[in-house]
Design an enzyme around this catalytic site. Structure first.
Site, mmCIF file in Angstrom:
data_model
loop_
_atom_site.group_PDB
_atom_site.id
_atom_site.type_symbol
_atom_site.label_atom_id
_atom_site.label_comp_id
_atom_site.label_asym_id
_atom_site.label_seq_id
_atom_site.Cartn_x
_atom_site.Cartn_y
_atom_site.Cartn_z
ATOM 1 N N ASN A 191 11.614 50.554 -85.679
ATOM 2 C CA ASN A 191 12.658 49.637 -85.217
ATOM 3 C C ASN A 191 13.837 50.634 -84.639
ATOM 4 O O ASN A 191 14.203 51.582 -84.892
ATOM 5 C CB ASN A 191 13.048 48.698 -86.478
ATOM 6 C CG ASN A 191 13.393 49.369 -87.805
ATOM 7 O OD1 ASN A 191 12.757 50.613 -87.973
ATOM 8 N ND2 ASN A 191 14.399 48.749 -88.400
ATOM 9 N N GLU B 171 17.613 49.355 -83.791
ATOM 10 C CA GLU B 171 18.763 48.495 -83.835
ATOM 11 C C GLU B 171 19.655 48.634 -82.851
ATOM 12 O O GLU B 171 19.941 49.897 -81.971
ATOM 13 C CB GLU B 171 19.482 48.526 -85.231
ATOM 14 C CG GLU B 171 18.178 48.230 -86.109
ATOM 15 C CD GLU B 171 18.613 48.124 -87.645
ATOM 16 O OE1 GLU B 171 19.644 48.413 -88.017
ATOM 17 O OE2 GLU B 171 17.707 47.609 -88.453
ATOM 18 N N CYS C 6 11.966 45.283 -83.256
ATOM 19 C CA CYS C 6 11.161 45.518 -84.606
ATOM 20 C C CYS C 6 10.303 46.659 -84.179
ATOM 21 O O CYS C 6 9.964 46.910 -82.988
ATOM 22 C CB CYS C 6 10.389 44.332 -84.706
ATOM 23 S SG CYS C 6 11.386 42.981 -85.575
ATOM 24 N N GLU D 233 6.867 46.735 -84.817
ATOM 25 C CA GLU D 233 5.734 46.313 -84.094
ATOM 26 C C GLU D 233 6.048 46.205 -82.614
ATOM 27 O O GLU D 233 5.112 46.534 -81.804
ATOM 28 C CB GLU D 233 5.531 45.071 -84.606
ATOM 29 C CG GLU D 233 5.189 44.782 -86.252
ATOM 30 C CD GLU D 233 6.468 44.613 -87.256
ATOM 31 O OE1 GLU D 233 7.586 45.218 -86.561
ATOM 32 O OE2 GLU D 233 6.336 44.040 -88.306
ATOM 33 N N CYS E 101 7.816 39.692 -88.542
ATOM 34 C CA CYS E 101 8.796 38.390 -88.006
ATOM 35 C C CYS E 101 8.085 37.586 -86.974
ATOM 36 O O CYS E 101 7.053 37.770 -86.551
ATOM 37 C CB CYS E 101 10.210 39.134 -87.641
ATOM 38 S SG CYS E 101 10.154 39.546 -85.831
ATOM 39 N N CYS F 78 7.310 38.866 -83.636
ATOM 40 C CA CYS F 78 6.500 39.910 -83.665
ATOM 41 C C CYS F 78 5.082 39.260 -83.684
ATOM 42 O O CYS F 78 4.227 39.526 -82.929
ATOM 43 C CB CYS F 78 6.404 40.910 -84.496
ATOM 44 S SG CYS F 78 7.980 42.175 -84.112
HETATM 45 N N1 THU Z 1 11.841 44.809 -88.922
HETATM 46 C C1 THU Z 1 11.070 45.405 -88.320
HETATM 47 O O1 THU Z 1 10.949 46.308 -87.623
HETATM 48 N N2 THU Z 1 9.610 44.672 -88.611
HETATM 49 C C2 THU Z 1 9.345 43.752 -89.472
HETATM 50 O O2 THU Z 1 8.574 43.240 -89.645
HETATM 51 C C3 THU Z 1 10.664 43.084 -90.123
HETATM 52 C C4 THU Z 1 11.957 43.559 -89.844
HETATM 53 C C5 THU Z 1 13.215 45.550 -88.792
HETATM 54 C C6 THU Z 1 14.213 44.637 -87.815
HETATM 55 C C7 THU Z 1 15.650 45.391 -88.210
HETATM 56 O O3 THU Z 1 15.851 46.557 -87.792
HETATM 57 C C8 THU Z 1 15.406 45.352 -89.862
HETATM 58 O O4 THU Z 1 13.947 45.612 -89.965
HETATM 59 C C9 THU Z 1 15.898 44.568 -90.642
HETATM 60 O O5 THU Z 1 15.604 43.389 -90.541
#
Ligand code: THU
Length: 161
Positions: free
Chosen positions: A62, A64, A73, A75, A112, A115
């Site tokens: 991920n 941000e 994310c 994925e 999520c 994704c």
């Molecule tokens: N996140 C992911 O990368 N994958 C997931 O399956 C759930 C959430 C990330 C998004 C954000 O950077 C952090 O986790 C918190 O939500």
């Protein structure tokens, strides 16, 4: 009027050690991939590893951003790389793992909704099911395909007139 029901099935393992070798090694790739995470806001480091049909593994984490919705994310990062660079190959499995404070989360972390949409469309594009392995310290969930994650997803066919 008809009442319809959709059911999904999945496997629950008691931990990573109980997984078959191939799944365990993809989970280890996902855990390593989390090292590439840029998560200064959530401190939730997620890694994803996609296994392609020729044995190649594509990793993502991920990423941000101060403008929160701009982040990606793990994925989506992995899938975007895999499609953009290896679109002729088929994804056969994805493992997802999240770390907090450098430790794998106790429970598996499911992808999520955004994704899930992305993963399902990739399955439809290649015509090949992508197994989903969600790893936690106290349990690992394995689904045979991404479609099971979101039975009533929006698809290309919904765009047709
Ligand atoms: N996140 C992911 O990368 N994958 C997931 O399956 C759930 C959430 C990330 C998004 C954000 O950077 C952090 O986790 C918190 O939500």
């Amino acid at each position: 009027m008809k009442k319809r029901e959709v059911s999904i099935s999945f496997l629950e393992y008691s931990g990573i050690d109980e997984l078959p070798d191939a799944d365990r090694s993809l989970v280890e790739e996902a855990i390593s991939a989390a090292a590439g995470s840029y998560a200064p806001y959530s401190h939730f480091n997620v890694g994803a590893a996609i296994l392609l049909d020729d044995g190649m593994v594509v990793r993502g984490a991920n990423v941000e951003n101060a403008a929160f919705p701009s982040g990606s994310c793990a994925e989506k990062t992995a899938l975007s790389y895999s499609v953009a660079n290896h679109h002729e190959k088929k994804a056969v499995a994805i493992a997802i793992a999240a770390l907090t404070g450098g430790e794998l989360t106790d429970q598996p972390v499911p992808p999520c909704g955004n994704c899930r949409q992305m993963l399902i469309e990739e399955e439809q594009r290649t015509g090949h099911p992508m197994k989903v392995i969600l790893a936690g310290k106290s349990g690992v969930t394995v689904l045979a395909n991404c479609q099971s994650l979101m039975p009533l997803s929006f698809t290309r066919s919904n765009l047709a007139k």
